[in-house]
Every structure is written in structure tokens, then in C-alpha cells.
Design a protein around this motif. Structure first.
Motif, short mmCIF file in Angstrom:
data_model
loop_
_atom_site.label_atom_id
_atom_site.label_comp_id
_atom_site.label_asym_id
_atom_site.label_seq_id
_atom_site.Cartn_x
_atom_site.Cartn_y
_atom_site.Cartn_z
N UNK A 181 0.76 -1.19 0.07
CA UNK A 181 0.02 -0.19 -0.02
C UNK A 181 0.80 1.38 0.01
N UNK A 182 0.76 2.25 -0.93
CA UNK A 182 1.25 3.27 -1.18
C UNK A 182 0.47 4.54 -0.71
N UNK A 183 0.93 5.17 0.08
CA UNK A 183 0.32 6.44 0.67
C UNK A 183 1.21 7.72 0.45
N UNK A 184 0.55 8.77 0.17
CA UNK A 184 1.27 10.10 0.05
C UNK A 184 0.34 11.26 0.43
N UNK A 185 0.92 11.91 1.30
CA UNK A 185 0.33 12.90 2.03
C UNK A 185 -1.09 12.32 2.78
N UNK A 186 -1.03 11.22 3.28
CA UNK A 186 -2.18 10.67 4.07
C UNK A 186 -3.26 10.14 3.18
N UNK A 187 -3.05 10.23 2.00
CA UNK A 187 -3.82 9.40 1.16
C UNK A 187 -3.42 8.43 0.33
N UNK A 188 -4.06 7.32 0.37
CA UNK A 188 -3.85 6.11 -0.44
C UNK A 188 -3.64 6.44 -1.89
N UNK A 189 -2.43 6.26 -2.48
CA UNK A 189 -2.18 6.38 -3.74
C UNK A 189 -2.44 5.06 -4.50
N UNK B 120 10.01 6.91 1.98
CA UNK B 120 10.61 7.13 0.53
C UNK B 120 10.26 8.41 0.06
N UNK B 121 11.03 9.44 0.31
CA UNK B 121 10.49 11.02 -0.22
C UNK B 121 8.98 11.16 0.61
N UNK B 122 7.99 11.61 0.01
CA UNK B 122 6.92 11.97 0.82
C UNK B 122 5.91 10.78 0.81
N UNK B 123 6.46 9.52 0.41
CA UNK B 123 5.68 8.30 0.47
C UNK B 123 5.67 7.54 1.59
N UNK B 124 4.70 7.12 2.14
CA UNK B 124 4.72 6.00 3.02
C UNK B 124 4.24 4.78 2.76
N UNK B 125 5.20 3.74 2.67
CA UNK B 125 4.79 2.08 2.05
C UNK B 125 4.55 1.20 3.18
N UNK B 126 3.61 0.49 3.05
CA UNK B 126 3.35 -0.46 4.16
C UNK B 126 3.03 -1.86 3.42
N UNK B 127 3.47 -2.86 4.02
CA UNK B 127 3.35 -4.21 3.24
C UNK B 127 2.49 -5.16 4.29
N UNK B 128 1.72 -6.07 3.47
CA UNK B 128 0.68 -6.62 4.02
C UNK B 128 0.64 -8.11 3.40
N UNK B 129 0.57 -9.07 4.23
CA UNK B 129 0.28 -10.56 3.58
C UNK B 129 -1.16 -10.49 2.88
N UNK B 130 -1.28 -11.01 1.60
CA UNK B 130 -2.39 -11.02 1.09
C UNK B 130 -3.59 -11.19 1.82
#
Length: 162
Positions: A5-13, A86-96
Motif C-alpha cells: 500500500x502506497x500513501x502520499x500526504x495521508x492519502x492512499x495512492x 521514501x520521499x513523501x511516500x509511506x509504504x506498508x506491506x501486508x500479506x495478501x
């Protein structure tokens, strides 16, 4: 499979379903995971997924890669509780199975578009040697010989260099 899941500025991208493999993350459109922002390097980081285990390496980025608020400088294991910046992005990993499958579209099949990306964990900066083609060149050389008499002159001759 892993859901990113990739978020930028609190919004899911974006949400991507990733299989085992090596993924280049960066600003370049040639990256497997594209994060278009000037604070992200062209090739910023490498995400490796193998047997549901994940690790992240910085690719020599200018602004750094962070896992749980700590800058990483070597391959670092990441799990589903980790927060990657990474920069302004927040990345989170989840198992499927942790993500609702009906809301996560599968990522397009990722094909390796470049040998550089196929071998991301190997040497990527070593250029291939290119054999130069022979070029015929004429060089004009003037040779002056020393003669003690002022009326003496040198001579000129053209030679071919291959």
C-alpha cells in the motif's frame, strides 16, 4: 503474495499485489514501483520478496530510505508492521490474506524491461566495452631539422594512420 500500500500526504495512492521477485522503487517510469516525486531518486530502493519474507535496500539515493523512522544503509528486513518512507511516500506491506482481496487489484504482470533491472542485486554500473571501429585519418607532420646555416629549411610529409 504481498500487498504493498502506497500513501502520499495521508492519502492512499496505490495498492499493488506483489509476487516473489526483486522490485526497483523510484521516480523513473522504468521502475517496477513508480513514485513520481522530486524527493525520490530515479532508482531509489530495491524491495526483495522471497517466500513471503521481504527486505529493502537503499539504491544509493540522495534523500535516503527509512524503515520505522531509521535510515537504512544496507539490506534491511521489513515485515508487515514496518513503515517505509521514501520521499513523501509511506509504504506498508501486508500479506495478501490480511488485505481484502476484493478491494486490491492485481498488479499488471511485471516484465523485466532492462538488463539493469533484471540484475539489480548484481553489478549494474559496469558499462559494456564497445570495440571502436577503425577510422582512417591523415596527419600532416612538419619536421624541422637543425641546420646551423640560416638558409636551410625543414621538410613536410603526409602519413596515413590506421
Amino acid at each position: 503474495m504481498i500487498v504493498l500500500r502506497i500513501n502520499k500526504d495521508g492519502k492512499e495512492e496505490d495498492k499493488l499485489v506483489l509476487e516473489d521477485g526483486v522490485y526497483i522503487i523510484g521516480r523513473s517510469e522504468r521502475c517496477h514501483i513508480n513514485l513520481p516525486d522530486s524527493d525520490v531518486s530515479g532508482r531509489h530502493a530495491i524491495l526483495t520478496i522471497s517466500n513471503r519474507e521481504c527486505s529493502l535496500s537503499d539504491f544509493g539515493s540522495q534523500n535516503g530510505t527509512f524503515v520505522n523512522s531509521s535510515v537504512i544503509d544496507s539490506e534491511t528486513p521489513v515485515d508487515c508492521d514496518s513503515i517505509i518512507h521514501i520521499g513523501p511516500y509511506e509504504l506498508r506491506l501486508h500479506r495478501e490474506e490480511e488485505a481484502r482481496e476484493d478491494e486490491v487489484p492485481p498488479v499488471e504482470e511485471i516484465t523485466r524491461q532492462s538488463e539493469v533491472f533484471e540484475t539489480a542485486t548484481q553489478e549494474t554500473t559496469k558499462p559494456e566495452a564497445i570495440e571502436p571501429e577503425p577510422v582512417e585519418t591523415k596527419l600532416s607532420v612538419e619536421v624541422q631539422e637543425y641546420h646551423p646555416h640560416p638558409s636551410s629549411t625543414g621538410f613536410s610529409q603526409e602519413i596515413d594512420i590506421m
